[in-house]
Structures are given as C-alpha cells and as structure tokens.
Design an enzyme around this catalytic site. Structure first.
Site, short mmCIF file in Angstrom:
data_model
loop_
_atom_site.label_atom_id
_atom_site.label_comp_id
_atom_site.label_asym_id
_atom_site.label_seq_id
_atom_site.Cartn_x
_atom_site.Cartn_y
_atom_site.Cartn_z
N HIS A 25 0.85 -1.22 0.08
CA HIS A 25 -0.10 -0.01 0.21
C HIS A 25 0.61 1.19 0.01
CE1 HIS A 25 -3.21 -2.81 1.22
NE2 HIS A 25 -4.14 -1.98 0.65
N GLY A 26 2.02 1.09 0.26
CA GLY A 26 2.95 2.43 0.43
C GLY A 26 4.21 2.18 1.13
#
Length: 252
Positions: free
Chosen positions: A89-90
């Site tokens: 997600h990051g």
C-alpha cells in the site's frame, strides 16, 4: 469516520472499474462483498479487496508453503504475507504495522477457530461488532503518518487520555452524573455533537444492514463471482422508468 471514508472510497472505485469494463464487454471479478458485515477477521479478508487477497494467496502464501508445513509455519507465512501486503500500500513503516496487526489478528482467529472446532460461539452479531472495532483500530496506523501519531490516537480511542464530552452535553438528562466517573465536559472545537453522531450511525446502518451494489444488480451478472451475492429482494435494481430517472439524477 475514516473507516467509512476508506470503505466507500475503495468500494466505489471497484464498482467504477467493474462498470466501465463491462461497458467494453470485459468482465472483472467482484472486489468488495460488504466487508464490514464480516463476523471475523478471516471473513473480512474474504470480503475486502478480494483480488488483492487472491493475488497474495496464489503468489505469496501458497509458494511459501501455505498451511502444508505445519501450524507454526502457517502462522509465520501469514505474518510475512500480511507484512508485505501492508508494504504494497505504500513505502512506509506505518503500512507495515497495519499489515502486521492484521496478520496477528488472522493468526489469533485461526487459533481460535481450531480451539472452537470451526464454530463461532460468540454469535454473528457479536463477531461483527468485534471485527469492526478491531478493523477500525487497525486503520489508525494506515492513516497516520508516524508511529507517534498512531499511538496518540489509539491511546485516545482507549480512553487513556481521559474522556471528554462537549460542554452542552452536561445539560442532557442523566449525563451530568458521568463526572463522578472521570468524564469532563468542555468545549470541543470542530465537533457538532448529535449531527455528526447521526451521520456515523447512518453510515454504520448502511454498511451493516443494506445490500451492497453487487446484490442490487446481481440478476444482471455484471461481474465474475456475482453468483455468491445474495438477492436484494425489493431493493434490487429494476430497468423501470422510475429507476432510470433516479439513476439519471444521480449521474447529473
């Protein structure tokens, strides 16, 4: 509030992708299936971001050995996969923490199922409320920018920074007695009280009680895997003038 924001955000983007693809004759798989109706964390990951869950299962969990190498290795594999799911997600440690929290909850859930013999002894609604509370708490590091921010918010959610209600609540019948339990009444900037609580309650009722978009249009088979959707009954979408007018107004 963020729990609802990210739910409607992800769910709507999935619907948009499915709908736009369908207009070109391409069938995409269902990606959300009312995840906040989940009665356990295991059930949650069968409903939330289904295509990502399937990818992680097929290309990470199973190649790592899945559940074929014993219980301990299974739990290790779950933690590795969920940690990497957070990183997906990051590039931030807060996302990894979110993944590790979900991994830990999945391990506990699997162990609980084994002890309970595969049954849910606490009942579906107790499981649903508990699962939602845990998912909402886990969203904190997902949204926060640092570990310190996450800790401050989680401590506040747990009441470790005290309990504060808006000053005008003190005049409501019976609430003033809460002072004896350490609750203070003071000005809370940006908090409108009842209106905001009503919005949150409405969102909760929406995701818990109403059919999802796949269930509303299930008879038209707009996506792969739609066969598992429950029929929406009288709320199901029908190609009628009234439904067309409502859809047109929404589009406008």
């Amino acid at each position: 509030a963020f729990s609802f924001q990210i739910y409607f955000d992800f769910s709507a983007y999935s619907d948009m992708a499915i709908g736009l693809s369908r207009m070109f004759g391409i069938l995409l798989p269902v990606n959300f299936a009312s995840p906040y109706k989940a009665t356990s964390i295991i059930d949650f990951w069968r409903r939330w971001h289904i295509t990502l869950s399937r990818f992680l299962r097929d290309y990470l969990y199973i190649p790592l050995g899945g559940n074929r190498l014993g219980e301990a290795r299974r739990h290790i594999n779950i933690m590795i996969v969920m940690g990497l799911a957070g990183l997906w997600h990051g590039a931030a440690w807060t996302f990894v923490l979110w993944g590790v929290l979900h991994g830990t909850m999945l391990v506990v859930n699997h162990a609980w199922q084994k002890v309970a013999g595969g049954h849910n002894p606490i009942g579906p609604w107790t499981g649903r409320v508990l699962t939602f509370a845990l998912v909402a708490a886990a969203w904190v590091p997902f949204r926060a920018e640092t570990f310190d921010q996450s800790l401050i918010i989680l401590m506040g959610m747990a009441g470790l920074n005290g309990f504060v209600l808006p000053a005008h609540y003190a005049g409501l019948p019976g609430l003033d007695m809460l002072r004896a339990f350490g609750v203070s009444f003071t000005s809370v900037p940006g908090y409108g009280g009842g209106v905001q609580l009503a919005w949150l309650a409405g969102c909760l009722a929406w995701v818990w009680l109403l059919p999802n978009s796949q269930e509303l249009v299930a008879r038209f088979r707009p996506a792969l895997g739609i066969e598992q959707a429950r029929p929406a009954g009288i709320l199901a979408w029908q190609p009628t003038p009234l439904a067309g007018a409502a859809t047109g107004l929404l589009a406008l």
